[in-house]
Design a protein around this motif. Structure first.
Motif, PDB file in Angstrom:
ATOM      1  N   ILE A   1       0.610  -1.051  -0.134  1.00 47.16           N
ATOM      2  CA  ILE A   1      -0.375   0.522   0.310  1.00 47.16           C
ATOM      3  C   ILE A   1       1.233   1.358  -0.273  1.00 47.16           C
ATOM      4  N   GLU A   2       1.912   1.430   0.791  1.00 46.15           N
ATOM      5  CA  GLU A   2       2.484   2.540   0.573  1.00 46.15           C
ATOM      6  C   GLU A   2       3.860   2.712  -0.626  1.00 46.15           C
ATOM      7  N   LEU A   3       4.187   1.625  -1.436  1.00 46.36           N
ATOM      8  CA  LEU A   3       4.509   2.087  -2.377  1.00 46.36           C
ATOM      9  C   LEU A   3       3.695   2.531  -3.246  1.00 46.36           C
ATOM     10  N   LEU A   4       2.140   2.112  -3.132  1.00 50.09           N
ATOM     11  CA  LEU A   4       0.936   2.766  -4.386  1.00 50.09           C
ATOM     12  C   LEU A   4       1.420   3.820  -4.037  1.00 50.09           C
ATOM     13  N   LYS A   5       1.402   4.198  -2.404  1.00 44.83           N
ATOM     14  CA  LYS A   5       0.829   5.635  -1.863  1.00 44.83           C
ATOM     15  C   LYS A   5       1.546   6.943  -1.928  1.00 44.83           C
ATOM     16  N   GLN A   6       2.987   6.438  -2.996  1.00 42.10           N
ATOM     17  CA  GLN A   6       3.948   6.981  -3.687  1.00 42.10           C
ATOM     18  C   GLN A   6       3.798   7.627  -4.327  1.00 42.10           C
ATOM     19  N   SER A   7       2.807   7.273  -5.307  1.00 42.33           N
ATOM     20  CA  SER A   7       2.453   7.820  -6.743  1.00 42.33           C
ATOM     21  C   SER A   7       0.733   8.295  -6.918  1.00 42.33           C
ATOM     22  N   VAL A   8      -0.262   7.800  -6.380  1.00 42.41           N
ATOM     23  CA  VAL A   8      -1.347   7.529  -6.269  1.00 42.41           C
ATOM     24  C   VAL A   8      -2.070   8.355  -4.982  1.00 42.41           C
ATOM     25  N   ARG A   9      -2.625   9.834  -5.153  1.00 33.34           N
ATOM     26  CA  ARG A   9      -2.831  11.079  -4.752  1.00 33.34           C
ATOM     27  C   ARG A   9      -4.475  10.733  -4.126  1.00 33.34           C
ATOM     28  N   GLN A  10      -5.425   9.920  -4.318  1.00 32.12           N
ATOM     29  CA  GLN A  10      -6.975   9.463  -3.998  1.00 32.12           C
ATOM     30  C   GLN A  10      -6.595   8.484  -2.650  1.00 32.12           C
ATOM     31  N   PRO A  11      -7.261   9.369  -1.413  1.00 31.75           N
ATOM     32  CA  PRO A  11      -6.536   8.423  -0.144  1.00 31.75           C
ATOM     33  C   PRO A  11      -7.362   6.676  -0.625  1.00 31.75           C
ATOM     34  N   LEU A  12      -6.814   5.717  -0.269  1.00 26.69           N
ATOM     35  CA  LEU A  12      -7.198   4.671  -0.566  1.00 26.69           C
ATOM     36  C   LEU A  12      -8.294   4.312   0.781  1.00 26.69           C
ATOM     37  N   VAL A  13      -9.198   3.200   1.099  1.00 28.88           N
ATOM     38  CA  VAL A  13     -10.464   3.635   2.225  1.00 28.88           C
ATOM     39  C   VAL A  13     -10.627   2.416   2.586  1.00 28.88           C
ATOM     40  N   ALA A  14      -9.799   1.198   1.801  1.00 24.23           N
ATOM     41  CA  ALA A  14     -10.533  -0.083   2.613  1.00 24.23           C
ATOM     42  C   ALA A  14      -9.621  -0.592   1.680  1.00 24.23           C
ATOM     43  N   ASN A  15      -9.487  -1.850   2.659  1.00 21.68           N
ATOM     44  CA  ASN A  15      -8.314  -2.989   2.137  1.00 21.68           C
ATOM     45  C   ASN A  15      -9.222  -4.882   2.704  1.00 21.68           C
ATOM     46  N   GLN A  16      -9.734  -5.174   1.773  1.00 21.82           N
ATOM     47  CA  GLN A  16     -10.999  -6.832   1.709  1.00 21.82           C
ATOM     48  C   GLN A  16      -9.382  -7.836   1.535  1.00 21.82           C
ATOM     49  N   LEU A  17      -9.774  -8.490   3.059  1.00 22.79           N
ATOM     50  CA  LEU A  17      -8.419  -9.193   3.324  1.00 22.79           C
ATOM     51  C   LEU A  17      -9.322 -10.469   3.904  1.00 22.79           C
ATOM     52  N   GLN A  18      -8.596 -12.120   3.476  1.00 26.27           N
ATOM     53  CA  GLN A  18      -9.560 -12.962   4.128  1.00 26.27           C
ATOM     54  C   GLN A  18      -9.065 -12.915   5.605  1.00 26.27           C
ATOM     55  N   LEU A  19     -10.565 -13.110   6.419  1.00 23.89           N
ATOM     56  CA  LEU A  19     -10.614 -12.720   8.181  1.00 23.89           C
ATOM     57  C   LEU A  19     -11.980 -13.772   8.814  1.00 23.89           C
ATOM     58  N   SER A  20     -11.406 -14.397   8.975  1.00 26.12           N
ATOM     59  CA  SER A  20     -12.640 -14.804  10.434  1.00 26.12           C
ATOM     60  C   SER A  20     -12.335 -15.304  11.869  1.00 26.12           C
ATOM     61  N   ILE A  21     -13.132 -15.906  12.543  1.00 27.72           N
ATOM     62  CA  ILE A  21     -12.642 -16.648  13.765  1.00 27.72           C
ATOM     63  C   ILE A  21     -12.061 -17.804  13.367  1.00 27.72           C
ATOM     64  N   THR A  22     -11.802 -18.202  12.447  1.00 30.07           N
ATOM     65  CA  THR A  22     -10.587 -19.563  12.383  1.00 30.07           C
ATOM     66  C   THR A  22      -9.043 -18.819  11.096  1.00 30.07           C
ATOM     67  N   ASN A  23      -9.556 -17.911  10.509  1.00 28.99           N
ATOM     68  CA  ASN A  23      -8.670 -17.466   9.892  1.00 28.99           C
ATOM     69  C   ASN A  23      -8.092 -16.218  10.607  1.00 28.99           C
ATOM     70  N   ALA A  24      -7.983 -15.545  11.586  1.00 26.15           N
ATOM     71  CA  ALA A  24      -7.258 -14.929  12.649  1.00 26.15           C
ATOM     72  C   ALA A  24      -5.891 -14.512  12.822  1.00 26.15           C
TER      73      ALA A  24
END
Length: 305
Positions: A154-177
């Motif tokens: 994300i930091e690498l992208l932010k070097q060039s991207v000027r728009q705020p990044l508002v979300a990061n979709q990640l695998q997450l559950s009680i058993t994948n925590a």
């Protein structure tokens, strides 16, 4: 449905997002019923991707919701791009072409949110920035984010991207925590102490990126759901006990567990069943106690140092 701000934006979104990856398994009557049930619950945030059903899912959704200008005003639409057969592609040309295809299939002039789906090893941040600028300037995308990315990506992208990044979709559950459990296994000599994500949970909280957990009921990588699964007897017993206390289903409690985390996550459902979707939406009304949250974590086989 309770709402929240998406990341650092001023966009009000439901705390539960409706994933449309499997909507192509429904006939049109069932798809209309499903989308209608979501809207009745106040779940008007729909998550798509250009690869879901090779674009068919977006087309089915647009037809099921009877897309029109007036209907569009009541929807929040998110889609993802960047996955191609045998590769990932964050080139300017691919992002722009993908969004045009998404908009055509969804029968809309704009996306509320566009996410980059899977990290591209050949990413050129300047190309991503150029694509985002063009999409924003043309009014085709209003907010941008990422999916399955580490803090440094994300930091690498932010070097060039000027728009705020508002979300990061990640695998997450009680058993994948692991992104949660690693936090209290600092400097420990055990598997739970291994840093597999670069501290993405804390990073997203520090930088106002909303984590959108995908596959919130899965264990492993699409190995199946843990609810009512004999592989997880202690976990299901604890979830059922707490569900009985609140008078809700085990589905509701499993999603409420994610919503209880102070990171203010927005889980993405994957069901195409109306009743289960309704159970997911009810999670916004349940606030687990600290004791209940930890009891579920430990019942899943996690340990405290």
């Amino acid at each position: 449905m309770r709402t929240m701000k998406l990341g650092s934006s001023q966009l009000d979104v439901p705390v539960v997002a409706v994933g449309c990856m499997r909507i192509n398994a429904l006939d049109m009557t069932a798809a209309e019923r499903f989308v209608g049930a979501a809207l009745e619950q106040g779940a008007n945030f729909f998550d798509h991707a250009d690869i879901y059903g090779q674009g068919q899912c977006e087309e089915i959704f647009a037809d099921a919701v009877h897309m029109s200008a007036s209907v569009r005003e009541g929807l929040i639409l998110q889609s993802k791009c960047g996955i191609r057969p045998g590769m990932f592609d964050f080139s300017r040309e691919h992002i722009l072409a993908s969004v045009d295809g998404i908009l055509r299939r969804l029968k809309t002039e704009y996306l509320d949110v566009l996410l980059l789906h899977r990290p591209d090893a050949l990413v050129e941040p300047d190309e991503v920035a150029a694509a985002f600028d063009e999409l924003e300037r043309a009014g085709k995308v209003r907010h941008f984010g990422v999916s399955n990315q580490t803090p440094m990506q994300i930091e690498l992208l932010k070097q060039s991207v000027r728009q705020p990044l508002v979300a990061n979709q990640l695998q997450l559950s009680i058993t994948n925590a692991t992104m949660i459990t690693r936090g209290f296994n600092v400097n420990m000599e055990n598997a739970q102490a291994v840093d597999r994500d670069g501290g993405v949970l804390d990073y997203c909280r520090l930088h106002d990126l909303t984590i959108q957990p995908w596959s919130p009921f899965q264990f492993g990588f699409f190995e199946g759901v843990f609810l009512d699964n004999p592989k997880f007897p202690e976990l299901n017993a604890k979830i059922d006990e707490i569900a009985a206390k609140y008078g809700v289903s085990n589905t509701t409690i499993a999603l409420a567990w994610l919503l209880r985390h102070p990171a203010k996550m927005q889980p993405v459902t994957g069901t195409t069943t109306v009743q289960r979707l309704q159970d997911c939406c009810r999670a916004s009304e349940v606030h687990l106690t600290r004791e209940e949250w930890y009891a579920i974590l430990l019942a899943a086989g996690n340990t405290l140092p």
